[in-house]
Write an enzyme that holds these catalytic residues in place. Structure first.
Site, short mmCIF file in Angstrom:
data_model
loop_
_atom_site.label_atom_id
_atom_site.label_comp_id
_atom_site.label_asym_id
_atom_site.label_seq_id
_atom_site.Cartn_x
_atom_site.Cartn_y
_atom_site.Cartn_z
CB THR A 121 8.45 0.21 3.86
OG1 THR A 121 8.82 0.20 5.24
CG2 THR A 121 9.52 -0.50 3.06
CB CYS A 122 4.59 1.19 0.25
SG CYS A 122 4.23 -0.47 0.90
CB ALA A 123 5.58 6.32 1.06
CB SER B 137 9.78 1.38 -2.47
OG SER B 137 8.39 1.34 -2.75
CB SER C 243 -0.92 0.03 1.23
OG SER C 243 -1.64 1.25 1.25
#
Length: 168
Positions: A59-61, A63, A54
């Site tokens: 961490t997703c942001a 990446s 999400s």
């Protein structure tokens, strides 16, 4: 099936990532303007598929930010950021962050991308979302590199993914 962890607890995915040296499976994903994109939209371009659970997690942001910065300098390369998030969430995040060098795509309609690439979580608190993965494709969309991050809260190996783009 692969097993990864979420904060140390094991969770399983639906299959295995495409094998290196094989043609990447086609896909239909939804862009932030609600248009449908397939693999053929990127014919002749090297691709980094930055896949994550999400956009609304740290961490997703990160990446998305990192690939936006790093891969934008590479010739003939596009970064596709893919999750189950609605296209509106992708647009909100990239707009607020000023990220213009990645392409945000959503698998929200039927989840077929996650199934075809073998990376949907099949149990645990993130069930049905995508596991954190990177898949690098050459200009002919042959798989050059894959990584399924073993601990979901960790970032992928950016250096290895970017080096795979250069090893041609």
């Amino acid at each position: 099936m692969a097993t990864v962890t979420l904060k140390g607890d094991p969770i399983n995915t639906s299959g295995s990532l495409p094998a290196i040296g094989t043609k990447a499976p086609d896909f239909l994903l939804t862009a932030t303007d609600l248009s449908t994109h397939s693999l053929s939209n990127y014919k002749g371009s090297k691709l980094v598929l930055n896949i994550f659970p999400s956009i609304d997690t740290g961490t997703c942001a990160q990446s998305v930010r990192t690939f936006n910065q790093e891969a934008s300098e590479l010739e003939n390369t596009k970064v596709l950021c893919i999750s189950h998030d609605l296209p509106f969430a992708h647009a909100r995040f990239c707009g607020a962050e000023g990220l213009n060098d990645v392409i945000s795509l959503s698998d929200y309609k039927d989840g077929s991308f996650g199934k075809d690439y073998g990376l949907n979580f099949i149990d645990g608190p993130l069930e049905t979302l995508h596991s954190r993965c990177v898949v690098v494709l050459d200009e002919n969309h042959i798989v050059k590199y894959t990584e399924q991050v073993s601990e979901t809260v960790d970032e992928p190996n950016y250096k290895a993914a970017l080096e795979a783009l250069l090893d041609e």
